[in-house]
Design a protein around this motif. Sequence first.
Motif, short mmCIF file in Angstrom:
data_model
loop_
_atom_site.label_atom_id
_atom_site.label_comp_id
_atom_site.label_asym_id
_atom_site.label_seq_id
_atom_site.Cartn_x
_atom_site.Cartn_y
_atom_site.Cartn_z
N LEU A 1 0.95 -1.34 -0.09
CA LEU A 1 -0.09 0.03 0.05
C LEU A 1 0.68 0.99 0.17
O LEU A 1 0.60 2.31 -0.56
CB LEU A 1 -0.91 -0.10 1.38
N GLU B 1 -9.60 4.48 -4.87
CA GLU B 1 -11.04 4.42 -4.76
C GLU B 1 -11.64 4.25 -5.97
O GLU B 1 -11.58 4.87 -6.99
CB GLU B 1 -11.44 5.90 -4.21
N LYS C 1 -9.10 -1.57 1.19
CA LYS C 1 -9.49 -0.12 0.53
C LYS C 1 -10.58 -0.02 -0.14
O LYS C 1 -11.18 -1.10 -0.48
CB LYS C 1 -8.18 0.35 -0.54
#
Length: 285
Positions: free
Chosen positions: A108, A119, A142
Motif C-alpha cells: 500500500l 477508490e 481499501k
Amino acid sequence: MKQLVVAGNPIDHSLSPIMHIAALETLELDREYCYDKVLLQKSDLKKFVESLESGLINGANITLPFKTSVIPFLSNITKEAEAVGAVNTIYRKDSDVIGSNTDVQGFLNVLHENDVDLEGSCVTIIGAGGVARAVAFALVSKDISVLKILNRTKLNAEKLVTSIKQVSDVNLQSGSLTSFGNSEDEIDLLINCTSIGMVGQSIGKSPVDKNLMSSNTVVMDLVYNPMVTKLLEDAVQIGCRVIDGVGMLLHQGALSFESWTGLKPPLNVMRKALLQVLEVTDDGP
Ligand SMILES: NC(=O)c1ccc[n+]([C@@H]2O[C@H](COP(=O)([O-])OP(=O)(O)OC[C@H]3O[C@@H](n4cnc5c(N)ncnc54)[C@H](OP(=O)(O)O)[C@@H]3O)[C@@H](O)[C@H]2O)c1
C-alpha cells in the motif's frame, strides 16, 4: 551487539542484508546491530523462534519457504499476518515475540508513493500464491470496486477469492490466466504477482499479451530482478504508467526495520543500495 537476520532456505539470493546494512550504517547503528543471513532447516524452526524469545536474536525477516510454517511457533501474530496466513517479520516488544506481515502495508505504501488512487478502481491480480494473497488482502482493505484474480491454476484463484470473501464485500472474481482480455471492462490497476519474467526462470516473458492491454491501466510488476521486466517494457511501449517491484521490496523492508529499531530508515539509501546490486545482477533489457 543486537542480532538481526533473514532466515529461509535457500537464502543466498536474499537482497535484504544489502538494504538493512546500508540503513544501519547511515543511521550509525552498525555498532549496535548486525544483520546476517541464516540458512534454516524446517526442523530448526522451533529453536529459531526460541532464540528470538531468549534475546539471542533481536529481530528477523522470514522468507520462503517458512512464512507460513513459522506461525505455529509464535505466540503472537498481527491481524495482517493472520489474514494473509504468512509472517515475514519477527520483532520483540517488551517480553513478547511478535510475527507480522509487512508485505501488506509495504504494498500500500508503494501505491501511495506513486499516487495511485484506489477508490472505486477495478484491479486485476495475476497470480494466486503467497504475495498475491498479501496484495489481495491489502487491496480489499481499501475502497476498490472490483478485484479480479487470474491464475495459471484456476482453482488456486478460486480458493483465494473464497478466503477473501469471508472478510470483504468487494466484487471479487476469479479466472484462469488465459482469460485475460476476455472482458471489455477497463482495468485501472494490473499487478503481476507471479514469478513470470524473473531472472533465471522466465526472463523476457510476460504473463499477459501486450495486444490485450490498455494504455489507461497502471501496470505494476512485483518481480524486481530484472527491474524492467517484459511486462513493464510492453506496458511502457503502449503508454501505460508502470511501477517496478523494487518499491515493494524496499517498503516491506523499511517497515521491518522500523519494528526492530523503532526508527524510520533512510528509504533513499536503502533504494540506492538495492539498485546498485540489481544493476550488477540485472540481465534484463
Ligand atoms: N517485490 C517484492 O517485494 C516481492 C515480494 C514477494 C514476492 N515477490 C515476487 O513475486 C513472485 C511470486 O512470489 P510468491 O511468494 O507469491 O510465490 P508463490 O507463492 O510460489 O506463487 C507463485 C505464483 O506464480 C504462478 N506461476 C509460477 N510460475 C508460473 C508460470 N510459469 N506460468 C504461470 N504462472 C506461474 C503460480 O501459479 P500456480 O498457482 O498455477 O502454481 C502462483 O500463482 C516472485 O517472483 C517473487 O520474487 C516480490
